[in-house]
Write a protein that holds these residues in place. Structure first.
Motif, PDB file in Angstrom:
ATOM      1  N   GLY A  62      36.390  41.339  51.840  1.00 14.01           N
ATOM      2  CA  GLY A  62      36.793  41.472  52.512  1.00 14.01           C
ATOM      3  C   GLY A  62      36.008  43.522  52.428  1.00 14.01           C
ATOM      4  N   GLN A  63      34.685  43.407  51.676  1.00 12.51           N
ATOM      5  CA  GLN A  63      33.586  44.198  52.114  1.00 12.51           C
ATOM      6  C   GLN A  63      33.217  44.290  53.345  1.00 12.51           C
ATOM      7  OE1 GLN A  63      31.390  43.691  48.363  1.00 12.51           O
ATOM      8  NE2 GLN A  63      32.784  44.893  46.858  1.00 12.51           N
TER       9      GLN A  63
ATOM     10  N   MET B 263      43.957  41.864  51.766  1.00 17.40           N
ATOM     11  CA  MET B 263      43.872  43.414  52.006  1.00 17.40           C
ATOM     12  C   MET B 263      44.129  44.275  51.059  1.00 17.40           C
ATOM     13  SD  MET B 263      47.551  42.897  53.953  1.00 17.40           S
ATOM     14  CE  MET B 263      47.876  44.473  54.447  1.00 17.40           C
ATOM     15  N   ARG B 264      44.309  44.031  49.686  1.00 21.30           N
ATOM     16  CA  ARG B 264      43.940  45.068  48.659  1.00 21.30           C
ATOM     17  C   ARG B 264      42.041  44.991  48.778  1.00 21.30           C
ATOM     18  NH1 ARG B 264      48.155  43.143  45.046  1.00 21.30           N
ATOM     19  NH2 ARG B 264      47.940  40.901  46.105  1.00 21.30           N
ATOM     20  N   ALA B 265      40.802  44.234  49.444  1.00 19.92           N
ATOM     21  CA  ALA B 265      39.889  44.334  48.959  1.00 19.92           C
ATOM     22  C   ALA B 265      39.463  45.004  50.279  1.00 19.92           C
ATOM     23  CB  ALA B 265      39.486  42.950  48.936  1.00 19.92           C
ATOM     24  N   ILE B 266      40.223  45.372  51.284  1.00 17.95           N
ATOM     25  CA  ILE B 266      39.974  45.918  52.905  1.00 17.95           C
ATOM     26  C   ILE B 266      40.200  47.663  52.318  1.00 17.95           C
ATOM     27  CG2 ILE B 266      39.540  45.876  55.080  1.00 17.95           C
ATOM     28  CD1 ILE B 266      40.675  42.939  55.364  1.00 17.95           C
ATOM     29  N   PRO B 267      39.663  48.112  52.238  1.00 15.19           N
ATOM     30  CA  PRO B 267      39.505  50.085  51.913  1.00 15.19           C
ATOM     31  C   PRO B 267      40.026  50.820  53.177  1.00 15.19           C
ATOM     32  CG  PRO B 267      37.434  49.552  51.449  1.00 15.19           C
ATOM     33  CD  PRO B 267      38.329  48.147  51.242  1.00 15.19           C
ATOM     34  N   ILE B 268      39.892  50.469  53.919  1.00 14.32           N
ATOM     35  CA  ILE B 268      39.597  51.071  55.324  1.00 14.32           C
ATOM     36  C   ILE B 268      41.222  50.265  56.077  1.00 14.32           C
ATOM     37  CG2 ILE B 268      37.889  50.965  56.073  1.00 14.32           C
ATOM     38  CD1 ILE B 268      37.748  48.691  57.823  1.00 14.32           C
ATOM     39  N   PRO B 269      41.916  51.373  56.634  1.00 16.67           N
ATOM     40  CA  PRO B 269      43.417  51.390  57.778  1.00 16.67           C
ATOM     41  C   PRO B 269      43.806  49.820  58.260  1.00 16.67           C
ATOM     42  CG  PRO B 269      42.648  53.710  57.531  1.00 16.67           C
ATOM     43  CD  PRO B 269      41.528  53.085  57.205  1.00 16.67           C
ATOM     44  N   HIS B 270      44.396  49.194  58.005  1.00 16.16           N
ATOM     45  CA  HIS B 270      44.321  48.440  58.793  1.00 16.16           C
ATOM     46  C   HIS B 270      46.204  48.063  59.344  1.00 16.16           C
ATOM     47  CE1 HIS B 270      43.518  46.562  54.988  1.00 16.16           C
ATOM     48  NE2 HIS B 270      44.508  45.403  55.038  1.00 16.16           N
ATOM     49  N   ARG B 271      46.929  47.164  60.169  1.00 16.02           N
ATOM     50  CA  ARG B 271      47.999  46.926  60.295  1.00 16.02           C
ATOM     51  C   ARG B 271      48.262  45.243  59.767  1.00 16.02           C
ATOM     52  NH1 ARG B 271      47.057  49.844  65.023  1.00 16.02           N
ATOM     53  NH2 ARG B 271      47.938  51.716  65.307  1.00 16.02           N
TER      54      ARG B 271
END
Ligand code: IMP
Ligand code: MG
Length: 179
Positions: A20-21, A49-57
């Motif tokens: 995710g980081q 998804m919860r390990a990716i803090p940037i906005p995404h779809r």
């Protein structure tokens, strides 16, 4: 049937956090859309998804090639009715496992026709020695040996997806009473 533990829930959590980081850094200036390959990837996608803090779809598509067996039938069906518009988007395809690689490469060629800006792939598990296509996944959680694994979304005949760790399925006593 017995399940021999291979990757603990804790080990998976650590690797998903690292992935995710990396993904967040690589896609910081991009318009990231994750496309999860149903059904096996859903647990991985939800945690990733919860390990990716940037906005995404998020979008989903379904690929089926294993029908109640540990060997592929060779027939691959792709169901794209849940797919969002991917034109000009940066797509990250997410699947549970890259085995022969035929599923991922078939999805990549199908998606390319919809005109995305970029396509990369992320898999939690890679059975590298079994891969027959010229494809190296961009993000890999673990390289694993050639064994049939279940848990954390991965199934055998639609069973064992709910197990929070990943283990090798031993079917040698499959004729005996179900466990
Ligand atoms: P490939 O097309 O051979 O790479 O197969 C990929 C798909 O097969 C994955 O998305 C999984 O659904 C399934 N698969 C491959 N190996 C395993 C396994 O060890 N356990 C459960 N499913 C598997
Ligand atoms: Mg799958």
């Amino acid at each position: 049937m017995r399940i021999e533990p291979l990757l603990s829930a804790e080990a998976i959590r650590e690797v998903v956090t690292c992935l995710g980081q990396r993904i967040s850094q690589d896609y910081a200036d991009k318009d990231l859309t994750i496309l999860g390959v149903l059904t096996g990837s859903i647990v991985f996608v939800a945690d990733l998804m919860r390990a990716i803090p940037i906005p995404h779809r998020l979008g989903l598509l379904q690929a089926s090639s294993y029908r109640g067996a540990t060997q592929t039938s060779g027939e691959l069906t792709l169901e794209v009715s849940l797919l969002p518009d991917v034109r000009d988007r940066d797509i990250l395809l997410v699947d549970d496992i890259l085995d022969t690689g035929k599923t991922m490469s078939a999805i990549v060629s199908k998606l390319s026709a919809y005109g995305p800006k970029s396509i990369r792939s992320a898999v939690l598990l890679w059975k590298k020695e079994r891969t027959v296509v010229e494809m190296i996944p961009d993000y890999v959680g673990f390289e694993i040996p050639d064994a049939f694994v279940v848990g954390y979304g991965l199934d055998y005949d639609d069973r064992f997806r709910h197990i929070p760790y990943i283990g090798v399925l031993d079917t040698s006593d499959a004729d005996q009473a179900p466990s």
